[in-house]
Design a protein around this motif. Structure first.
Motif, PDB file in Angstrom:
ATOM      1  N   SER A   6       8.548  83.939  32.319  1.00 57.80           N
ATOM      2  CA  SER A   6       7.322  84.535  32.093  1.00 57.80           C
ATOM      3  C   SER A   6       6.752  84.192  30.513  1.00 57.80           C
ATOM      4  CB  SER A   6       7.692  86.195  31.820  1.00 57.80           C
ATOM      5  OG  SER A   6       8.776  86.423  30.928  1.00 57.80           O
ATOM      6  N   GLY A   7       5.681  84.923  30.033  1.00 57.45           N
ATOM      7  CA  GLY A   7       5.253  84.499  28.784  1.00 57.45           C
ATOM      8  C   GLY A   7       3.701  84.576  28.725  1.00 57.45           C
ATOM      9  N   THR A   8       3.258  83.627  27.691  1.00 58.04           N
ATOM     10  CA  THR A   8       1.921  83.637  27.334  1.00 58.04           C
ATOM     11  C   THR A   8       1.378  82.084  27.714  1.00 58.04           C
ATOM     12  OG1 THR A   8       2.161  83.313  25.038  1.00 58.04           O
ATOM     13  CG2 THR A   8       1.930  85.698  25.760  1.00 58.04           C
ATOM     14  N   LEU A   9      -0.101  81.829  26.994  1.00 59.76           N
ATOM     15  CA  LEU A   9      -0.340  80.453  26.858  1.00 59.76           C
ATOM     16  C   LEU A   9       0.503  79.575  26.044  1.00 59.76           C
ATOM     17  CD1 LEU A   9      -2.535  78.376  27.563  1.00 59.76           C
ATOM     18  CD2 LEU A   9      -3.906  79.069  25.616  1.00 59.76           C
ATOM     19  N   ARG A  10       1.091  80.199  24.891  1.00 63.04           N
ATOM     20  CA  ARG A  10       2.096  79.332  24.233  1.00 63.04           C
ATOM     21  C   ARG A  10       3.366  79.545  24.078  1.00 63.04           C
ATOM     22  NH1 ARG A  10      -3.210  80.046  22.254  1.00 63.04           N
ATOM     23  NH2 ARG A  10      -4.152  78.509  21.319  1.00 63.04           N
ATOM     24  N   ALA A  11       3.855  80.551  24.990  1.00 60.36           N
ATOM     25  CA  ALA A  11       5.240  81.152  24.800  1.00 60.36           C
ATOM     26  C   ALA A  11       5.730  81.146  26.255  1.00 60.36           C
ATOM     27  CB  ALA A  11       5.206  82.347  24.407  1.00 60.36           C
ATOM     28  N   THR A  12       6.970  80.620  26.391  1.00 58.06           N
ATOM     29  CA  THR A  12       7.596  80.479  27.778  1.00 58.06           C
ATOM     30  C   THR A  12       9.292  81.158  27.594  1.00 58.06           C
ATOM     31  OG1 THR A  12       6.413  78.759  28.659  1.00 58.06           O
ATOM     32  CG2 THR A  12       8.410  79.365  29.878  1.00 58.06           C
ATOM     33  N   ASN A  28      16.606  86.590  25.924  1.00 57.52           N
ATOM     34  CA  ASN A  28      15.371  85.906  26.284  1.00 57.52           C
ATOM     35  C   ASN A  28      15.226  84.656  24.932  1.00 57.52           C
ATOM     36  OD1 ASN A  28      14.613  87.543  28.107  1.00 57.52           O
ATOM     37  ND2 ASN A  28      13.170  88.824  26.874  1.00 57.52           N
ATOM     38  N   THR A  29      15.372  83.502  25.484  1.00 54.93           N
ATOM     39  CA  THR A  29      15.127  82.461  24.664  1.00 54.93           C
ATOM     40  C   THR A  29      13.803  81.980  24.828  1.00 54.93           C
ATOM     41  OG1 THR A  29      17.455  81.431  24.660  1.00 54.93           O
ATOM     42  CG2 THR A  29      15.656  79.888  24.000  1.00 54.93           C
ATOM     43  N   TRP A  30      13.024  81.865  23.655  1.00 56.18           N
ATOM     44  CA  TRP A  30      11.434  81.499  23.633  1.00 56.18           C
ATOM     45  C   TRP A  30      11.059  80.195  23.328  1.00 56.18           C
ATOM     46  CZ3 TRP A  30       8.548  84.767  26.204  1.00 56.18           C
ATOM     47  CH2 TRP A  30       8.695  86.149  26.654  1.00 56.18           C
ATOM     48  N   ILE A  31      10.325  79.501  24.237  1.00 57.25           N
ATOM     49  CA  ILE A  31       9.833  78.156  23.899  1.00 57.25           C
ATOM     50  C   ILE A  31       8.372  78.250  23.460  1.00 57.25           C
ATOM     51  CG2 ILE A  31       9.321  75.900  24.767  1.00 57.25           C
ATOM     52  CD1 ILE A  31      11.588  76.111  26.822  1.00 57.25           C
TER      53      ILE A  31
END
Length: 268
Positions: A6-12, A28-31
């Motif tokens: 899940s996420g946004t345009l810039r975050a996964t 949650n590790t965020w890329i």
């Protein structure tokens, strides 16, 4: 309720398989990555779970990208224990407020903007859950990464008896930032993403104020020990998280004591 991926345009989100009472579905590790860019920021590598850390690194590699920086939102092991191994895997420095949590990286200063290959990430100091907690604003995504300051569901434990005052100030500050920057999404350190930031932050503030009133009521009713107050305020609590509840009550009592709202004979 999908978390992994899940996420946004810039975050996964890459979900670590370490579920538990304190970690919810896992860490949650965020890329973070600017669309079309090669450079990546990874937020909260997670515990020392080699399969998870290697999966994060592989996910970035499969995107034709490279981790240039890692950031930890606070010092707890479920966010930081894997930092050194992750740095060895990727060659990326790990930045943190706490010097002991850094791996070849620098400190994090309130208000500073970290830029990686076109992506801008603003550091927001939010002490309370821990004294080194930060949130990260990705203004181009109208998104706020909240670490454990705000969770996908439930509320965090306050680390230390003096943490509730700073935590309340952090919540009020985050609500103002969410208004000012028109934040549309909260990306927490545990649990699903949240799409109503102002509502969530207001509910967090109301929840804490309600708990404080329950503690005041318990004290007025004659409770003088932390265990007694826990029994009154959290009557259905499981033994598994009773320690966390006791920690929260101590923080609440300290907060009320500093404000002069407790009788002098009550031990805090």
């Amino acid at each position: 309720m999908r978390i992994d991926g899940s996420g946004t345009l810039r975050a996964t989100c890459v979900l670590c398989p370490n579920p538990g009472p304190m970690t919810l579905e896992g860490t949650n590790t965020w890329i973070l990555r600017e669309p079309g860019a090669r450079g990546v920021v990874v937020v909260d590598p997670g515990p020392h779970d080699e399969r998870h850390l290697e999966r994060v690194a592989r996910t970035v590699q499969e995107q034709g990208a490279q981790v240039l920086m890692a950031i930890v939102t606070h010092r707890h092991p479920d966010h930081t224990e894997g930092s050194r191994y992750f740095s060895e895997l990727t060659g990326a420095p790990v930045h943190a407020v706490d010097p002991d949590m850094r791996v070849g990286g620098a400190g994090l200063v309130d208000g500073e903007v970290l830029t990686v290959d076109g992506l801008a990430v603003r550091v927001i100091a939010t002490p309370g859950h821990t004294d080194d907690s930060v949130c990260l604003l990705v203004e181009s995504d109208n998104a706020l990464l909240t670490g454990d300051t705000v969770l996908g569901h439930g509320t965090p434990v306050i680390d230390g008896d003096d943490g509730l005052g700073p935590y309340m100030e952090s919540l009020y500050r985050l609500r103002e930032i969410a208004r000012e920057h028109q934040v549309r999404t909260l990306l927490p350190g545990h649990g699903p993403i949240l799409s109503s930031p102002l509502s969530v932050l207001s509910s967090y503030i109301d929840h804490r104020e309600s708990r404080l009133e329950q503690v005041r009521t318990a004290v007025r009713a004659g409770a003088t020990r932390v265990a007694e107050i826990v029994d009154r305020v959290y009557p259905d609590i499981s033994e598994q998280i009773r320690g966390a509840a006791s920690s929260s009550v101590r923080a609440q009592l300290r907060y009320l004591a500093v404000r002069g709202e407790l009788p002098a004979e009550l031990e805090v």
